[in-house]
Write a protein that holds these residues in place. Sequence first.
Motif, PDB file in Angstrom:
ATOM      1  N   THR A 289     -20.692  48.913  -7.005  1.00 32.21           N
ATOM      2  CA  THR A 289     -20.906  50.196  -6.291  1.00 32.21           C
ATOM      3  C   THR A 289     -19.683  51.130  -6.321  1.00 32.21           C
ATOM      4  OG1 THR A 289     -22.757  49.527  -4.910  1.00 32.21           O
ATOM      5  CG2 THR A 289     -21.879  51.402  -4.422  1.00 32.21           C
ATOM      6  N   ASN A 290     -18.508  50.477  -5.854  1.00 34.37           N
ATOM      7  CA  ASN A 290     -17.166  51.059  -5.878  1.00 34.37           C
ATOM      8  C   ASN A 290     -16.872  51.567  -7.254  1.00 34.37           C
ATOM      9  OD1 ASN A 290     -17.041  50.283  -3.284  1.00 34.37           O
ATOM     10  ND2 ASN A 290     -15.364  48.925  -3.473  1.00 34.37           N
ATOM     11  N   GLU A 291     -17.114  50.871  -8.261  1.00 32.52           N
ATOM     12  CA  GLU A 291     -16.821  51.060  -9.491  1.00 32.52           C
ATOM     13  C   GLU A 291     -17.515  52.319  -9.910  1.00 32.52           C
ATOM     14  OE1 GLU A 291     -14.839  47.036 -11.485  1.00 32.52           O
ATOM     15  OE2 GLU A 291     -16.871  47.784 -11.986  1.00 32.52           O
ATOM     16  N   ILE A 292     -18.738  52.266  -9.669  1.00 28.49           N
ATOM     17  CA  ILE A 292     -19.533  53.560 -10.295  1.00 28.49           C
ATOM     18  C   ILE A 292     -19.240  54.868  -9.455  1.00 28.49           C
ATOM     19  CG2 ILE A 292     -21.815  53.501  -8.854  1.00 28.49           C
ATOM     20  CD1 ILE A 292     -21.870  53.876 -12.502  1.00 28.49           C
ATOM     21  N   VAL A 293     -18.972  54.417  -8.159  1.00 26.20           N
ATOM     22  CA  VAL A 293     -18.627  55.756  -7.400  1.00 26.20           C
ATOM     23  C   VAL A 293     -17.206  56.324  -7.965  1.00 26.20           C
ATOM     24  CG1 VAL A 293     -17.688  56.620  -5.082  1.00 26.20           C
ATOM     25  CG2 VAL A 293     -19.753  55.147  -5.678  1.00 26.20           C
ATOM     26  N   SER A 294     -16.403  55.469  -8.404  1.00 23.85           N
ATOM     27  CA  SER A 294     -15.081  55.673  -9.023  1.00 23.85           C
ATOM     28  C   SER A 294     -15.344  56.558 -10.434  1.00 23.85           C
ATOM     29  CB  SER A 294     -14.104  54.627  -9.265  1.00 23.85           C
ATOM     30  OG  SER A 294     -14.045  54.085  -8.064  1.00 23.85           O
ATOM     31  N   CYS A 295     -16.192  56.099 -10.962  1.00 19.70           N
ATOM     32  CA  CYS A 295     -16.426  56.841 -12.345  1.00 19.70           C
ATOM     33  C   CYS A 295     -17.147  58.310 -12.133  1.00 19.70           C
ATOM     34  CB  CYS A 295     -17.564  55.980 -13.161  1.00 19.70           C
ATOM     35  SG  CYS A 295     -16.951  54.388 -13.815  1.00 19.70           S
ATOM     36  N   VAL A 296     -17.972  58.226 -11.326  1.00 17.88           N
ATOM     37  CA  VAL A 296     -18.704  59.353 -10.965  1.00 17.88           C
ATOM     38  C   VAL A 296     -17.594  60.508 -10.206  1.00 17.88           C
ATOM     39  CG1 VAL A 296     -20.184  60.686  -9.336  1.00 17.88           C
ATOM     40  CG2 VAL A 296     -20.961  58.658 -10.280  1.00 17.88           C
TER      41      VAL A 296
ATOM     42  N   ILE B 277      -4.123  26.545  -8.279  1.00 18.34           N
ATOM     43  CA  ILE B 277      -3.753  27.836  -7.782  1.00 18.34           C
ATOM     44  C   ILE B 277      -4.715  28.939  -8.423  1.00 18.34           C
ATOM     45  CG2 ILE B 277      -1.920  29.685  -8.324  1.00 18.34           C
ATOM     46  CD1 ILE B 277       0.332  27.354  -8.230  1.00 18.34           C
ATOM     47  N   ILE B 278      -5.430  29.592  -7.802  1.00 20.32           N
ATOM     48  CA  ILE B 278      -6.263  30.607  -8.018  1.00 20.32           C
ATOM     49  C   ILE B 278      -5.728  31.903  -7.963  1.00 20.32           C
ATOM     50  CG2 ILE B 278      -8.624  31.454  -7.846  1.00 20.32           C
ATOM     51  CD1 ILE B 278      -9.005  28.718  -6.102  1.00 20.32           C
ATOM     52  N   GLU B 279      -5.558  32.860  -8.966  1.00 20.45           N
ATOM     53  CA  GLU B 279      -5.385  34.239  -8.723  1.00 20.45           C
ATOM     54  C   GLU B 279      -6.354  35.215  -9.161  1.00 20.45           C
ATOM     55  OE1 GLU B 279      -1.271  35.502  -8.697  1.00 20.45           O
ATOM     56  OE2 GLU B 279      -1.691  36.866 -10.263  1.00 20.45           O
ATOM     57  N   THR B 280      -6.807  36.292  -8.263  1.00 16.35           N
ATOM     58  CA  THR B 280      -7.727  37.339  -8.883  1.00 16.35           C
ATOM     59  C   THR B 280      -6.781  38.443  -9.004  1.00 16.35           C
ATOM     60  OG1 THR B 280      -8.192  37.916  -6.567  1.00 16.35           O
ATOM     61  CG2 THR B 280      -9.774  36.342  -7.474  1.00 16.35           C
ATOM     62  N   ASP B 281      -7.184  39.562  -9.987  1.00 15.15           N
ATOM     63  CA  ASP B 281      -6.483  40.821  -9.926  1.00 15.15           C
ATOM     64  C   ASP B 281      -7.397  41.724 -10.439  1.00 15.15           C
ATOM     65  OD1 ASP B 281      -6.789  40.259 -12.935  1.00 15.15           O
ATOM     66  OD2 ASP B 281      -4.749  40.440 -13.249  1.00 15.15           O
ATOM     67  N   GLY B 282      -6.983  43.016 -10.483  1.00  8.92           N
ATOM     68  CA  GLY B 282      -7.659  43.905 -10.687  1.00  8.92           C
ATOM     69  C   GLY B 282      -7.170  45.423 -10.226  1.00  8.92           C
ATOM     70  N   ALA B 283      -7.885  46.480 -10.539  1.00  8.12           N
ATOM     71  CA  ALA B 283      -7.677  47.881 -10.252  1.00  8.12           C
ATOM     72  C   ALA B 283      -8.019  48.209  -8.876  1.00  8.12           C
ATOM     73  CB  ALA B 283      -8.366  48.798 -11.202  1.00  8.12           C
ATOM     74  N   ASP B 284      -8.784  47.427  -8.136  1.00 11.85           N
ATOM     75  CA  ASP B 284      -9.548  47.733  -6.789  1.00 11.85           C
ATOM     76  C   ASP B 284      -9.244  46.836  -5.844  1.00 11.85           C
ATOM     77  OD1 ASP B 284     -11.160  49.451  -4.937  1.00 11.85           O
ATOM     78  OD2 ASP B 284     -12.275  47.374  -4.982  1.00 11.85           O
ATOM     79  N   GLU B 285      -8.118  47.179  -4.731  1.00 14.68           N
ATOM     80  CA  GLU B 285      -7.662  45.956  -3.856  1.00 14.68           C
ATOM     81  C   GLU B 285      -8.943  45.265  -3.331  1.00 14.68           C
ATOM     82  OE1 GLU B 285      -4.879  47.375  -1.005  1.00 14.68           O
ATOM     83  OE2 GLU B 285      -4.008  45.412  -0.664  1.00 14.68           O
ATOM     84  N   GLN B 286      -9.922  46.132  -2.586  1.00 13.67           N
ATOM     85  CA  GLN B 286     -11.012  45.483  -1.994  1.00 13.67           C
ATOM     86  C   GLN B 286     -11.587  44.479  -2.788  1.00 13.67           C
ATOM     87  OE1 GLN B 286     -11.389  46.006   1.167  1.00 13.67           O
ATOM     88  NE2 GLN B 286     -12.649  44.060   1.112  1.00 13.67           N
TER      89      GLN B 286
END
Lengths: 460, 460
Positions: A289-296, B277-286
């Motif tokens: 949902t966050n991703e589509i809202v950002s796209c919009v 060791i597990i790492e997640t990453d991306g554009a959205d902090e949440q």
Amino acid sequence: MDSHFIKQLVNVVGEKHVLHTPEDLAVYSYDGTFAEGSPEVVLLPANTEQVSRVVKLAAKARVPVVPRGMGSGMAAGSIPMVEGGMVISLTRMNHILEIDTENATVLTEAGVITADLQAAVEKIGLFYPPDPSSIRHSTIGGNIACNAGGPRCLKYGVTGDYVLGLTVVLADGRILKTGGKPIKDVTGYDLNGLFTGSEGTLGLVTEALLRLVAKPRFAKTALAEFASLDYASRTVTAILSAGIVPASLELMDQTALVCIEEAMHLGLNTDVEASLIIETDGADEQTVTNEIVSCVKICKETGAQSVKLAQNETERASLWKARRSISPSLARKAPNKLGEDITVPRSAIPEVIQRLRKISAKHGLPIAIFGHAGDGNLHPNILFDKRQPEQWGKVEQMVAEIFEASLAVGGTLSGEHGVGMLKRPYMEKALGSVSIDVQCHIKQALDPLNILNPGKIFPA
Amino acid sequence: MDSHFIKQLVNVVGEKHVLHTPEDLAVYSYDGTFAEGSPEVVLLPANTEQVSRVVKLAAKARVPVVPRGMGSGMAAGSIPMVEGGMVISLTRMNHILEIDTENATVLTEAGVITADLQAAVEKIGLFYPPDPSSIRHSTIGGNIACNAGGPRCLKYGVTGDYVLGLTVVLADGRILKTGGKPIKDVTGYDLNGLFTGSEGTLGLVTEALLRLVAKPRFAKTALAEFASLDYASRTVTAILSAGIVPASLELMDQTALVCIEEAMHLGLNTDVEASLIIETDGADEQTVTNEIVSCVKICKETGAQSVKLAQNETERASLWKARRSISPSLARKAPNKLGEDITVPRSAIPEVIQRLRKISAKHGLPIAIFGHAGDGNLHPNILFDKRQPEQWGKVEQMVAEIFEASLAVGGTLSGEHGVGMLKRPYMEKALGSVSIDVQCHIKQALDPLNILNPGKIFPA
């Protein structure tokens, strides 16, 4: 084809699976294009061993071998180039051999319909992403031969990105096994990559070990309309630059929108230059949902005239209905269509579409454009009436100009359909003589008698 | 090497860039392994044109050509197999030629250090993900030659997944250009895939066009400790099955943990069989946070003894410190280490580690195991003292047994290092004679005089 040879073939695959009446052969003389070519015999082997024995006989007799799945190809790759030779149809090899849930792999015969394979793995929470539009009637083997793509390939990659291992019958009938379940493997040359997309010219793929991923549990879809193509193109770049990788970013141009609206009455705005269908998907609903809202939000910032975000599955299906109706809608507009498959650098989408419009205007035949904008992979479809010979002449000229337009902006001839018979005349211009020479050397090394799908890919 | 030939080389690249004193040659006789081999001459060309002219001279004189970046390879691929021939070092070709922000591509010369390329594109918000541990001293060209991987490749893919186009000097000196900016391209055979990972045996890669992605803005890291390897392995599968693809899923076994703790005193629990060791990453902090929280939850459900989730960048750096200290820690434990690079189906990780322990016990030398568990790519490091000849004899035997163990569970010889000189004896067993034959035919087709990196990859 002499009767002794036919008898040898019958000995391998059984009488029932050797077809040679004119009626039977006619069925195997077509694919998804306007090309035709009749084999002398069609074989329907049951397993890799039979394919191997048949190819050994063919090699001995110097008989051309054309591998074929469901014959839905868009480049005339699976029909004989010239009259004669044998078609080996792999449609009886339609068994899924193993689904390994722990390693997320599936071992399948080449003749399995892609949608059937997808359904089988989705039942247990796994996912095979590549989704060519032929998905319901094309085979995994055909998809591998063409390195097929589809709308979801922006996020998930193309067929080749899922090939972990192959069973290949070589030109001399030997059986090659490549790869295996390990995800990473740099032990020797990348044979999976070489055979994938080689359109049956280097070997016949009879089985494939495919990588799977977890099935995305949620998807959200939006439709954005743009007064200007430039705005739509800018939006694609802005979304990807923001670190969002939608599952799909599908573009439809005005001509496509008009055709769809005339046929389907969906209430599409046909005054805009382009629409984008944007879909995000994944395991976590909030993220999707966050991703589509950002796209919009990005669409609005980059100049969308309107953006509709589907609020539920019904609305989502309705947004996709436009995209899914393109082919039948075009069929209502004109008796025939010829769809190409150029891919350009994303930034060149507006320019290439301008060029395509000029080609359309020059020849007086409409070109509807849609495709996978995130990948720069466009399907310009020329609409015409094949019964009018002067129109067919124009179409052939327009195809040449479409390829020129793509190459002029740094693009290529095909993103997911392959070369087959039809794009051979443009190969040298697209790739250069050194590349063609290197590829011919590879072909010659693996098929010295040139019996595997001769007359495909390479310029005559 | 006769003086007339040397003079011809000097004419191409300039006197300063033709090295042939014993001191100079010695520098180019080593790589990241225990192997040695001295060239007769080392050339430092400035551009593709010079490489082309040099290779033409070499072909005429039948002089072997060994391409080399920074010589950090782990399979003795960039040193001459036998005394003699020329090393072509591409380290002077260290310019980034173009960063295209709109299409997210970078065009670079082969001699650019990978970390330098990453820094340059990250400055403008783009990201080149492959991260071999040699990243600060290996070149893009070397990474392409070996199809290098790294911890981040679980989520992002390996070097080959980012190669859009190559400039390659062929065995006869001709210059081949492959690919281009379009993301999808099925026009002819996949030459990018063929040259990537071919370890300089099919051509010298002098320039590369690489795909980039948006730079991930957030990362979250957790360290989970498991009393049993089985639990750790099950956790890897459970995380991926849940649809989460962490950037990294790094495993360290007890031997590795003990070495690190003895050297670094980080407070690691050395009573456990394995840590992840597990790492997640991306554009959205949440999203990144949600994913790591889900991973932590899964670790607990699948039997982790303890899980630490880094609450800030300092804690995150401290969790990574263990993983990053492995190499120096092993160096403190024994004068020498030999690191292999097997890759197995993920589900076979516990079994192969049991087998590696038995090999260690049988020969009385420790094997520390760490690696990219999500990919099944493990680095068993044998710890020993090369000055003791009987230990070196054991090490050679242990390497053979490590490869046997990997093959026995469906694994492969190398996930990211390549074959080079060192793994040749095991190639036929790993790939089978048909695969070797096919690859030799390709090699023969593209390098009929066998002057490009002879004695590598293929069994003698």
